[in-house]
Design a protein around this motif. Structure first.
Motif, PDB file in Angstrom:
ATOM      1  N   VAL A 340      20.064  15.003  60.469  1.00 31.71           N
ATOM      2  CA  VAL A 340      19.222  15.515  61.584  1.00 31.71           C
ATOM      3  C   VAL A 340      19.850  16.652  61.344  1.00 31.71           C
ATOM      4  CG1 VAL A 340      17.199  16.290  63.111  1.00 31.71           C
ATOM      5  CG2 VAL A 340      19.448  13.932  63.068  1.00 31.71           C
ATOM      6  N   ARG A 341      18.321  18.014  60.357  1.00 31.12           N
ATOM      7  CA  ARG A 341      18.600  19.229  61.044  1.00 31.12           C
ATOM      8  C   ARG A 341      17.610  20.333  61.628  1.00 31.12           C
ATOM      9  NH1 ARG A 341      18.475  16.867  55.308  1.00 31.12           N
ATOM     10  NH2 ARG A 341      19.995  18.316  54.115  1.00 31.12           N
ATOM     11  N   HIS A 342      17.732  21.187  61.877  1.00 27.34           N
ATOM     12  CA  HIS A 342      17.380  21.882  63.341  1.00 27.34           C
ATOM     13  C   HIS A 342      16.423  22.855  62.781  1.00 27.34           C
ATOM     14  CE1 HIS A 342      19.933  24.864  62.363  1.00 27.34           C
ATOM     15  NE2 HIS A 342      20.717  24.560  62.379  1.00 27.34           N
ATOM     16  N   GLU A 343      15.848  22.981  63.511  1.00 23.89           N
ATOM     17  CA  GLU A 343      14.443  23.680  62.926  1.00 23.89           C
ATOM     18  C   GLU A 343      15.328  25.372  62.681  1.00 23.89           C
ATOM     19  OE1 GLU A 343      11.320  24.715  65.498  1.00 23.89           O
ATOM     20  OE2 GLU A 343      10.940  22.046  65.182  1.00 23.89           O
ATOM     21  N   SER A 344      14.957  26.007  61.801  1.00 24.72           N
ATOM     22  CA  SER A 344      15.727  27.411  60.963  1.00 24.72           C
ATOM     23  C   SER A 344      15.117  28.145  61.623  1.00 24.72           C
ATOM     24  CB  SER A 344      15.897  27.971  59.750  1.00 24.72           C
ATOM     25  OG  SER A 344      14.150  27.759  59.886  1.00 24.72           O
ATOM     26  N   SER A 345      13.916  28.616  62.580  1.00 23.91           N
ATOM     27  CA  SER A 345      12.754  29.269  63.008  1.00 23.91           C
ATOM     28  C   SER A 345      13.515  30.097  64.897  1.00 23.91           C
ATOM     29  CB  SER A 345      11.490  28.567  63.641  1.00 23.91           C
ATOM     30  OG  SER A 345      11.715  28.237  64.158  1.00 23.91           O
ATOM     31  N   SER A 452      21.398  17.527  71.655  1.00 27.63           N
ATOM     32  CA  SER A 452      20.699  18.493  71.804  1.00 27.63           C
ATOM     33  C   SER A 452      20.012  19.315  72.670  1.00 27.63           C
ATOM     34  CB  SER A 452      18.400  17.545  72.390  1.00 27.63           C
ATOM     35  OG  SER A 452      17.835  16.726  71.607  1.00 27.63           O
ATOM     36  N   LEU A 453      20.041  20.733  72.922  1.00 31.28           N
ATOM     37  CA  LEU A 453      20.278  22.387  73.775  1.00 31.28           C
ATOM     38  C   LEU A 453      18.676  22.997  74.179  1.00 31.28           C
ATOM     39  CD1 LEU A 453      23.520  23.182  72.127  1.00 31.28           C
ATOM     40  CD2 LEU A 453      23.728  22.465  73.953  1.00 31.28           C
ATOM     41  N   PHE A 454      19.154  22.648  75.406  1.00 30.96           N
ATOM     42  CA  PHE A 454      18.263  23.290  76.380  1.00 30.96           C
ATOM     43  C   PHE A 454      16.715  22.416  75.596  1.00 30.96           C
ATOM     44  CE2 PHE A 454      21.092  26.506  75.927  1.00 30.96           C
ATOM     45  CZ  PHE A 454      21.404  26.934  77.196  1.00 30.96           C
ATOM     46  N   GLY A 455      16.865  21.460  75.368  1.00 28.67           N
ATOM     47  CA  GLY A 455      15.487  20.152  75.254  1.00 28.67           C
ATOM     48  C   GLY A 455      15.517  21.059  73.459  1.00 28.67           C
ATOM     49  N   SER A 456      16.028  21.318  72.716  1.00 27.27           N
ATOM     50  CA  SER A 456      16.169  21.253  71.329  1.00 27.27           C
ATOM     51  C   SER A 456      17.140  20.169  70.548  1.00 27.27           C
ATOM     52  CB  SER A 456      15.921  22.768  71.101  1.00 27.27           C
ATOM     53  OG  SER A 456      14.911  23.096  71.802  1.00 27.27           O
ATOM     54  N   GLU A 457      16.662  19.348  69.248  1.00 31.77           N
ATOM     55  CA  GLU A 457      17.607  19.305  68.634  1.00 31.77           C
ATOM     56  C   GLU A 457      18.371  19.446  67.750  1.00 31.77           C
ATOM     57  OE1 GLU A 457      16.094  15.371  66.543  1.00 31.77           O
ATOM     58  OE2 GLU A 457      17.357  14.179  66.851  1.00 31.77           O
ATOM     59  N   MET A 458      19.947  20.107  67.773  1.00 28.53           N
ATOM     60  CA  MET A 458      20.540  20.577  67.855  1.00 28.53           C
ATOM     61  C   MET A 458      21.225  20.750  66.150  1.00 28.53           C
ATOM     62  SD  MET A 458      20.398  23.311  68.846  1.00 28.53           S
ATOM     63  CE  MET A 458      18.566  23.593  68.855  1.00 28.53           C
ATOM     64  N   GLY A 459      20.990  18.618  65.982  1.00 29.70           N
ATOM     65  CA  GLY A 459      21.880  18.453  64.805  1.00 29.70           C
ATOM     66  C   GLY A 459      21.782  16.456  65.473  1.00 29.70           C
ATOM     67  N   GLY A 460      22.334  15.641  64.380  1.00 29.08           N
ATOM     68  CA  GLY A 460      22.509  14.449  64.519  1.00 29.08           C
ATOM     69  C   GLY A 460      22.807  13.917  63.396  1.00 29.08           C
ATOM     70  N   THR A 461      21.667  12.297  63.778  1.00 30.57           N
ATOM     71  CA  THR A 461      22.112  11.745  61.883  1.00 30.57           C
ATOM     72  C   THR A 461      21.391  10.567  62.030  1.00 30.57           C
ATOM     73  OG1 THR A 461      24.696  11.852  61.609  1.00 30.57           O
ATOM     74  CG2 THR A 461      24.057   9.871  60.865  1.00 30.57           C
ATOM     75  N   HIS A 462      20.770  10.311  61.291  1.00 29.80           N
ATOM     76  CA  HIS A 462      19.351   9.225  61.296  1.00 29.80           C
ATOM     77  C   HIS A 462      20.912   8.579  60.413  1.00 29.80           C
ATOM     78  CE1 HIS A 462      16.063   7.091  60.878  1.00 29.80           C
ATOM     79  NE2 HIS A 462      16.164   6.694  59.356  1.00 29.80           N
ATOM     80  N   ALA A 463      20.459   6.873  60.402  1.00 32.99           N
ATOM     81  CA  ALA A 463      20.841   6.074  59.789  1.00 32.99           C
ATOM     82  C   ALA A 463      20.284   4.920  58.790  1.00 32.99           C
ATOM     83  CB  ALA A 463      22.450   5.868  60.099  1.00 32.99           C
ATOM     84  N   GLU A 464      20.257   4.677  57.705  1.00 34.33           N
ATOM     85  CA  GLU A 464      18.922   3.042  57.795  1.00 34.33           C
ATOM     86  C   GLU A 464      19.861   2.865  56.932  1.00 34.33           C
ATOM     87  OE1 GLU A 464      15.284   4.551  56.786  1.00 34.33           O
ATOM     88  OE2 GLU A 464      15.926   5.741  54.329  1.00 34.33           O
ATOM     89  N   PHE A 465      19.513   1.013  56.751  1.00 35.90           N
ATOM     90  CA  PHE A 465      20.138   0.266  55.924  1.00 35.90           C
ATOM     91  C   PHE A 465      18.798  -0.702  55.714  1.00 35.90           C
ATOM     92  CE2 PHE A 465      21.616  -4.054  54.403  1.00 35.90           C
ATOM     93  CZ  PHE A 465      22.210  -3.893  53.446  1.00 35.90           C
ATOM     94  N   GLN A 466      17.286  -0.529  54.636  1.00 33.64           N
ATOM     95  CA  GLN A 466      16.062  -0.620  54.128  1.00 33.64           C
ATOM     96  C   GLN A 466      15.859  -0.915  52.610  1.00 33.64           C
ATOM     97  OE1 GLN A 466      13.955  -1.263  56.329  1.00 33.64           O
ATOM     98  NE2 GLN A 466      15.079  -0.165  58.513  1.00 33.64           N
ATOM     99  N   CYS A 467      15.024  -1.810  52.564  1.00 29.93           N
ATOM    100  CA  CYS A 467      14.687  -1.893  51.162  1.00 29.93           C
ATOM    101  C   CYS A 467      13.096  -2.420  51.021  1.00 29.93           C
ATOM    102  CB  CYS A 467      15.220  -3.594  50.863  1.00 29.93           C
ATOM    103  SG  CYS A 467      14.736  -3.719  49.052  1.00 29.93           S
TER     104      CYS A 467
END
Length: 499
Positions: A340-345, A452-467
């Protein structure tokens, strides 16, 4: 109020039973059974009781699997059991917690914000979507057995369409209410393992760098975080109604002993399509049950890591069977992890990115395609295709044996010498495509974990196993049609040799 009456054997004019020898002593007539009245209230209650039996069976399976996984060491076993049972009908799980606080919180952002952070400290968030198909299938089988118990008494009871509708409505309403209650009970706290904490410390850089984990402070992230989870009640409730509808619909089509007043068109649908669906569904259940029972027995006897693997298998063996069974028909299963990428702004994100180095928040996606494994590739695909084709050929042969010739007419106007075989191929191909598409749709898993910090998501991971569903449906239609034609021809040839 409707009445259920007994069916008595017809008598000939001479008073003897048909088929008896002339001059033989006539058998005494059995007195007819008394008429039993079953009102709509009792029908609805029996439908609700069937759902209650199914939920009890699902709860037992969930509790057994979690016990083998030693889930009691991370949280309440009852709450986790209710959560897994609700997930079996499509309930989605969400969670969140604060990672700050603890005995060792002595530095970093946690100390800066006064120990607890005043609600502004680091917090975790998580979501999970997946269906443990073992629990789902066990519940569906238990539901149909309990629901059709009275329907199987063909020599004593015959239901009307209205009575069946009332029973089904009672089952659907009971499922909605029960799973709403179950979702309300499926909340609690789970202590995450230390490996999760160490990974969180490296968000925005590696664990040893001066990135986000170092800025958060050793105390804030060294304490094992406690995740509070809950189940979305609406998704569980409406998913339960859909689960009941599918289970009863499939049961009506594949049942052999239950007398069902479906009417002319529906009876023809059951006779023409039900045997093929019955062969596919029953074979799939057997293929899932045999390895499942073996693994659980061995895991419970050995214990340790084998028992843990058995607990995971108790939940996900049908999911794995759906994965490997559809790889041979064009399914492109993909395991992916997307950071999960944070907002560069965000100024705070830029500050933390500077502390974490150039690679903060810029980790690449990791994607693995099952068909491109080094141990697999083309040989794996061919092996799975052959196995799937042989299983479907056996199902088609079994369906052709059970389907009468009058119900094997093709869906078009062709009436040549191969008409019955083509009709069998068409029906079997359509049902194969539907079953494979449903298996692919239900076997997928996905989850999201972030900080998250101060209500903003700073990082993380989204995992999926789909087809994707499209290719399994298309190739399933083609392979099912071919195996349906082959099974019908094989059945005809074996019958010819038998005569």
């Amino acid at each position: 109020m409707s009445a259920t009456t007994s069916r008595t054997r017809p008598q000939s004019r001479s008073g003897s039973a048909p088929g008896s020898r002339p001059g033989a002593r006539p058998r005494p007539r059995r007195p007819p059974e008394p008429v039993r009245l079953i009102g709509p209230g009792r029908n609805a209650l029996e439908g609700a009781a069937a759902v209650l039996c199914a939920v009890a069976a699902m709860t037992v399976v969930s509790a057994g699997a979690l016990g083998l996984l030693h889930a009691g060491s991370v949280g309440s076993l009852w709450s986790l059991t209710a959560t897994v049972t609700a997930m079996a009908v499509g309930g989605s799980v969400t969670g969140g917690s604060s990672t700050s606080g603890g005995a060792g919180a002595t530095g970093g952002l946690d100390s800066l914000l006064g120990g607890t952070g005043g609600g502004l400290g680091p917090s975790l968030s998580a979501t999970a979507d997946g269906v443990p198909l073992t629990v789902t299938l066990v519940g569906a089988v238990a539901l149909w057995i309990a629901f059709s118990r009275r329907l199987r008494r063909a020599n004593r009871v015959r239901f009307t369409a209205g009575e069946l509708a009332v029973r089904a409505a009672g089952a659907g309403a009971a499922a909605f209410v029960l799973f709403l209650i179950l979702a309300g009970l499926a909340h609690g706290s789970a202590v995450l393992p230390e490996s999760t904490t160490s990974r969180l410390a490296g968000v925005g850089g590696n664990a040893n760098s001066t990135g986000l984990g170092s800025f958060l402070g050793g105390g804030g992230m060294s304490a094992r975080p406690v995740l509070t989870y809950r189940v979305n009640a609406m998704s569980a409730g409406f998913g339960a109604v859909l689960w009941v509808a599918v289970a009863l619909g499939v049961g009506f089509l594949i049942s052999r002993r239950a007398r069902l007043p479906l009417g002319g068109t529906l009876d023809g649908l059951r006779s023409g399509w039900g045997r093929s669906l019955s062969a596919i569904v029953r074979t799939g259940l057997v293929c899932a049950a045999v390895p499942l029972v073996c693994l659980v027995f061995v895991g419970a006897a050995v214990g340790g890591r084998v028992g843990t693997a058995a607990g995971a298998a108790l939940l996900l063996v049908p999911n794995a069977l759906a994965v490997f069974g559809t790889l041979g028909v064009g399914a492109s299963w993909t395991a992916a992890m997307h950071p999960v990428r944070h907002e560069s702004s965000s100024p705070l994100a830029s500050l933390l990115g500077g502390l974490g180095g150039a690679d903060a928040g810029q980790r690449p996606d990791r994607v693995e395609h099952l068909r491109s494994w080094s141990v697999g590739g083309l040989p794996l695909w061919l092996a799975l295709l052959v196995i799937t084709g042989l299983v479907l050929l056996g199902c088609a042969w079994r369906a052709a044996r059970a389907t009468k010739a009058a119900h094997r007419k093709p869906l078009h106007d062709y009436r040549g010498p191969l008409a019955q075989h083509l009709g069998m191929a068409e029906r079997f191909g359509v049902l194969t495509a539907v079953v494979l598409g449903a298996a692919v749709w239900a076997a997928g898993l996905s989850g999201r974990f972030g900080i998250s910090l101060f209500g903003s998501e700073m990082g993380g991971t989204h995992a999926e196993f789909q087809c994707g569903v499209l290719w399994p449906v298309v190739f399933g239609l083609l392979l099912g049609s071919l195996t349906g034609l082959g099974g019908s021809l094989l059945c005809a040839e074996l019958q010819r040799r038998g005569r």
